[in-house]
Motif scaffolding. Structure first.
Motif, PDB file in Angstrom:
ATOM      1  N   ILE A 124       0.858  -1.415  -0.023  1.00  0.00           N
ATOM      2  CA  ILE A 124       0.002   0.188   0.002  1.00  0.00           C
ATOM      3  C   ILE A 124       1.004   1.308   0.087  1.00  0.00           C
ATOM      4  CG2 ILE A 124      -1.646   1.522   1.397  1.00  0.00           C
ATOM      5  CD1 ILE A 124      -2.706  -1.261   2.318  1.00  0.00           C
ATOM      6  N   LYS A 125       1.908   1.361   0.734  1.00  0.00           N
ATOM      7  CA  LYS A 125       2.851   2.461   0.861  1.00  0.00           C
ATOM      8  C   LYS A 125       3.326   2.735  -0.436  1.00  0.00           C
ATOM      9  CE  LYS A 125       7.525   3.423   2.365  1.00  0.00           C
ATOM     10  NZ  LYS A 125       7.562   4.712   2.984  1.00  0.00           N
ATOM     11  N   ARG A 126       3.804   1.595  -1.206  1.00  0.00           N
ATOM     12  CA  ARG A 126       4.550   1.749  -2.448  1.00  0.00           C
ATOM     13  C   ARG A 126       3.557   2.252  -3.295  1.00  0.00           C
ATOM     14  NH1 ARG A 126       4.272  -1.759  -6.990  1.00  0.00           N
ATOM     15  NH2 ARG A 126       3.446  -3.432  -5.444  1.00  0.00           N
ATOM     16  N   LYS A 127       2.380   1.667  -3.564  1.00  0.00           N
ATOM     17  CA  LYS A 127       1.231   2.261  -4.665  1.00  0.00           C
ATOM     18  C   LYS A 127       0.953   3.566  -4.312  1.00  0.00           C
ATOM     19  CE  LYS A 127      -0.990  -1.871  -6.009  1.00  0.00           C
ATOM     20  NZ  LYS A 127      -0.916  -1.710  -7.474  1.00  0.00           N
ATOM     21  N   LEU A 128       0.732   4.118  -3.062  1.00  0.00           N
ATOM     22  CA  LEU A 128       0.344   5.471  -2.590  1.00  0.00           C
ATOM     23  C   LEU A 128       1.436   6.516  -3.160  1.00  0.00           C
ATOM     24  CD1 LEU A 128      -1.517   5.285   0.724  1.00  0.00           C
ATOM     25  CD2 LEU A 128      -2.623   5.285  -1.495  1.00  0.00           C
ATOM     26  N   GLU A 129       2.651   6.178  -2.747  1.00  0.00           N
ATOM     27  CA  GLU A 129       3.921   6.937  -3.098  1.00  0.00           C
ATOM     28  C   GLU A 129       3.987   6.740  -4.600  1.00  0.00           C
ATOM     29  OE1 GLU A 129       7.231   5.634  -0.447  1.00  0.00           O
ATOM     30  OE2 GLU A 129       6.393   6.803   1.236  1.00  0.00           O
ATOM     31  N   GLN A 130       3.868   5.953  -5.321  1.00  0.00           N
ATOM     32  CA  GLN A 130       4.101   5.947  -6.598  1.00  0.00           C
ATOM     33  C   GLN A 130       2.926   7.000  -7.265  1.00  0.00           C
ATOM     34  OE1 GLN A 130       3.598   1.777  -7.870  1.00  0.00           O
ATOM     35  NE2 GLN A 130       5.706   1.463  -8.055  1.00  0.00           N
ATOM     36  N   ALA A 131       1.755   6.892  -6.653  1.00  0.00           N
ATOM     37  CA  ALA A 131       0.814   7.915  -7.354  1.00  0.00           C
ATOM     38  C   ALA A 131       0.811   9.457  -6.585  1.00  0.00           C
ATOM     39  CB  ALA A 131      -0.412   7.349  -7.005  1.00  0.00           C
ATOM     40  N   ALA A 132       1.725   9.707  -5.946  1.00  0.00           N
ATOM     41  CA  ALA A 132       1.840  10.991  -5.182  1.00  0.00           C
ATOM     42  C   ALA A 132       1.735  12.055  -6.171  1.00  0.00           C
ATOM     43  CB  ALA A 132       3.249  11.058  -4.647  1.00  0.00           C
ATOM     44  N   TYR A 133       2.168  12.110  -7.059  1.00  0.00           N
ATOM     45  CA  TYR A 133       2.049  13.547  -7.950  1.00  0.00           C
ATOM     46  C   TYR A 133       0.836  13.281  -8.875  1.00  0.00           C
ATOM     47  CZ  TYR A 133       6.661  14.438  -6.000  1.00  0.00           C
ATOM     48  OH  TYR A 133       7.494  14.710  -5.128  1.00  0.00           O
ATOM     49  N   GLU A 134       0.012  12.285  -8.705  1.00  0.00           N
ATOM     50  CA  GLU A 134      -1.267  12.337  -9.590  1.00  0.00           C
ATOM     51  C   GLU A 134      -2.169  12.870  -8.766  1.00  0.00           C
ATOM     52  OE1 GLU A 134      -1.186   7.909 -10.427  1.00  0.00           O
ATOM     53  OE2 GLU A 134      -0.245   8.249 -12.303  1.00  0.00           O
ATOM     54  N   SER A 135      -1.999  14.303  -8.308  1.00  0.00           N
ATOM     55  CA  SER A 135      -3.111  15.018  -7.392  1.00  0.00           C
ATOM     56  C   SER A 135      -2.454  16.364  -7.404  1.00  0.00           C
ATOM     57  CB  SER A 135      -3.128  14.467  -6.069  1.00  0.00           C
ATOM     58  OG  SER A 135      -2.150  14.647  -5.452  1.00  0.00           O
ATOM     59  N   ILE A 136      -3.760  17.141  -7.387  1.00  0.00           N
ATOM     60  CA  ILE A 136      -3.475  18.749  -7.385  1.00  0.00           C
ATOM     61  C   ILE A 136      -4.577  19.497  -6.491  1.00  0.00           C
ATOM     62  CG2 ILE A 136      -4.636  19.058  -9.429  1.00  0.00           C
ATOM     63  CD1 ILE A 136      -2.544  21.044 -10.341  1.00  0.00           C
ATOM     64  N   ILE A 137      -3.964  20.320  -5.854  1.00  0.00           N
ATOM     65  CA  ILE A 137      -4.739  21.267  -5.037  1.00  0.00           C
ATOM     66  C   ILE A 137      -4.979  22.534  -5.572  1.00  0.00           C
ATOM     67  CG2 ILE A 137      -5.529  22.269  -2.684  1.00  0.00           C
ATOM     68  CD1 ILE A 137      -4.790  19.495  -1.334  1.00  0.00           C
ATOM     69  N   LEU A 138      -5.993  23.315  -5.820  1.00  0.00           N
ATOM     70  CA  LEU A 138      -5.907  24.912  -5.929  1.00  0.00           C
ATOM     71  C   LEU A 138      -6.643  25.659  -4.709  1.00  0.00           C
ATOM     72  CD1 LEU A 138      -6.483  25.358  -9.572  1.00  0.00           C
ATOM     73  CD2 LEU A 138      -4.240  25.417  -8.659  1.00  0.00           C
ATOM     74  N   VAL A 139      -6.145  26.702  -4.205  1.00  0.00           N
ATOM     75  CA  VAL A 139      -6.604  27.451  -3.420  1.00  0.00           C
ATOM     76  C   VAL A 139      -6.561  28.869  -3.398  1.00  0.00           C
ATOM     77  CG1 VAL A 139      -6.501  27.804  -0.560  1.00  0.00           C
ATOM     78  CG2 VAL A 139      -5.920  25.481  -1.441  1.00  0.00           C
ATOM     79  N   GLY A 140      -7.895  29.317  -3.020  1.00  0.00           N
ATOM     80  CA  GLY A 140      -7.757  30.775  -3.171  1.00  0.00           C
ATOM     81  C   GLY A 140      -8.048  31.544  -1.965  1.00  0.00           C
ATOM     82  N   VAL A 141      -7.652  32.586  -1.817  1.00  0.00           N
ATOM     83  CA  VAL A 141      -7.639  33.409  -0.262  1.00  0.00           C
ATOM     84  C   VAL A 141      -8.441  34.549  -0.336  1.00  0.00           C
ATOM     85  CG1 VAL A 141      -5.536  32.496   0.498  1.00  0.00           C
ATOM     86  CG2 VAL A 141      -5.547  34.644  -0.513  1.00  0.00           C
ATOM     87  N   GLU A 142      -9.158  34.909   0.692  1.00  0.00           N
ATOM     88  CA  GLU A 142     -10.092  36.101   0.749  1.00  0.00           C
ATOM     89  C   GLU A 142      -9.142  37.421   1.057  1.00  0.00           C
ATOM     90  OE1 GLU A 142     -12.985  38.922   0.465  1.00  0.00           O
ATOM     91  OE2 GLU A 142     -12.956  36.717  -0.238  1.00  0.00           O
ATOM     92  N   THR A 143      -7.795  37.073   1.792  1.00  0.00           N
ATOM     93  CA  THR A 143      -7.248  38.189   2.360  1.00  0.00           C
ATOM     94  C   THR A 143      -5.742  37.765   2.150  1.00  0.00           C
ATOM     95  OG1 THR A 143      -6.578  39.404   4.282  1.00  0.00           O
ATOM     96  CG2 THR A 143      -7.514  37.277   4.608  1.00  0.00           C
ATOM     97  N   LEU A 144      -4.736  38.784   1.963  1.00  0.00           N
ATOM     98  CA  LEU A 144      -3.347  38.523   1.935  1.00  0.00           C
ATOM     99  C   LEU A 144      -2.645  38.485   3.490  1.00  0.00           C
ATOM    100  CD1 LEU A 144      -2.786  40.426  -1.349  1.00  0.00           C
ATOM    101  CD2 LEU A 144      -2.743  38.141  -1.203  1.00  0.00           C
ATOM    102  N   GLU A 145      -3.574  38.784   4.443  1.00  0.00           N
ATOM    103  CA  GLU A 145      -2.820  39.002   5.639  1.00  0.00           C
ATOM    104  C   GLU A 145      -2.359  37.997   6.193  1.00  0.00           C
ATOM    105  OE1 GLU A 145      -4.352  39.772  10.386  1.00  0.00           O
ATOM    106  OE2 GLU A 145      -5.654  40.116   8.668  1.00  0.00           O
ATOM    107  N   TYR A 146      -2.729  36.726   5.929  1.00  0.00           N
ATOM    108  CA  TYR A 146      -2.049  35.513   6.725  1.00  0.00           C
ATOM    109  C   TYR A 146      -0.761  34.865   5.704  1.00  0.00           C
ATOM    110  CZ  TYR A 146      -6.232  36.095   9.280  1.00  0.00           C
ATOM    111  OH  TYR A 146      -7.087  36.647  10.145  1.00  0.00           O
ATOM    112  N   LEU A 147      -0.809  35.216   4.434  1.00  0.00           N
ATOM    113  CA  LEU A 147       0.067  34.969   3.415  1.00  0.00           C
ATOM    114  C   LEU A 147       1.473  35.811   3.820  1.00  0.00           C
ATOM    115  CD1 LEU A 147      -1.552  34.201   0.088  1.00  0.00           C
ATOM    116  CD2 LEU A 147      -0.447  32.493   1.823  1.00  0.00           C
TER     117      LEU A 147
END
Length: 285
Positions: A142-165
């Protein structure tokens, strides 16, 4: 072999849901004004986002080695033969490296997965691990399969305020001031080990539309290659109406997909602030 699946609360899975899914969850600590809280235990996400609005001093932390090993020991003592542990990405926290060091004491019975994910895509890894365990795969497989697929995912996040960045050093004070003046909303990408800027968009509504269109294009690419996908939606909303608006927009674009909503976890929320919105896509194993 009985294989237990363990994750941390950065996956968006908390103790109660973990019990229903048949997995174990280590709650992530967060320090607010010098006091330590644990995710999913006594402090709701909406209450946490309100504390961010109030400019409370917040810093993220990681589970203590003692707490991690205590859970692993209890699981193995309860009749499981081995453990797959899926913490947040090593590129975003040292908690994964700590777990890898601790696992050396368990003679291969604990397999720590570093597939460079967090939030909804970390949840997808847990879902894949559960499916693989039900099919009879060992913890090492399971570890091997999950790590092989590590880069077959993506997240995009938008922010309301720049204060925390700005607080986290990802935006300069001058850049934050100019962005607020021009109503510029950065779109961030989490892909593999890194959190980077992806695009700059004028206005929150336009930023949400751009995020959804980009994710739809990515989903189409996965599906064009014959892959099934998992889709997750997240946000750090204080007001229910903002949550509903984001979900309605997502459903309009991804109406045919079965997707799950999670509040953005304390670790992410502390860096992007309240009012943030995101989506993640992974290839289903």
């Amino acid at each position: 072999m009985r294989t237990a699946i363990v994750t941390d609360s950065n996956s968006g899975i908390f103790e109660e849901e973990g019990r229903k899914l048949g997995i174990y969850v280590i709650p992530m600590p967060i320090i607010i004004e010098g006091e330590t809280y644990f995710e999913g235990c006594g402090l709701s996400h909406v209450a946490f986002y309100r504390l961010l609005f109030e400019h409370k001093e917040v810093s993220s932390s990681q589970p203590s080695p003692g707490d991690i090993m205590e859970m692993w020991d209890q699981i193995l003592f309860s009749g499981y033969d081995e453990i797959v542990y899926i913490p947040m990405s090593s590129g975003l926290s040292s908690s994964c490296q700590t777990a890898q060091l601790l696992a050396r004491e368990y003679d291969g019975k604990v397999q720590v997965v570093d597939n460079h994910r967090i939030s909804v895509t970390q949840r997808h890894s847990v879902q894949d691990a559960l499916s693989l365990a039900e099919q009879g795969y060992s913890a090492k497989e399971i570890k091997r399969k999950l790590e092989q697929a590590a880069y077959e995912s993506i997240i995009l996040v938008g922010v309301e305020t720049l204060e925390y960045l700005k607080k986290g050093g990802r935006v300069t004070p001058a850049g934050a001031a100019m962005g607020e003046l021009l109503n510029i909303k950065p779109l961030l990408i989490i892909e593999g080990k890194r959190l980077d800027a992806y695009a700059k968009v004028r206005g929150t509504k336009n930023c949400k539309k751009r995020l959804l269109q980009e994710m739809k294009n990515i989903a189409n690419e996965f599906q064009k290659n014959g892959y099934e996908i998992r889709v997750g939606v997240a946000g750090s909303f204080v007001e229910q109406k903002d949550h509903r608006e984001w979900m309605d927009m997502a459903k309009e674009i991804f109406g045919g997909e079965d997707f799950h909503y999670d509040p953005l976890t304390f670790s992410i929320g502390g860096h992007v602030g309240p009012g943030a919105f995101g989506m993640g896509i992974s290839r289903k194993l």
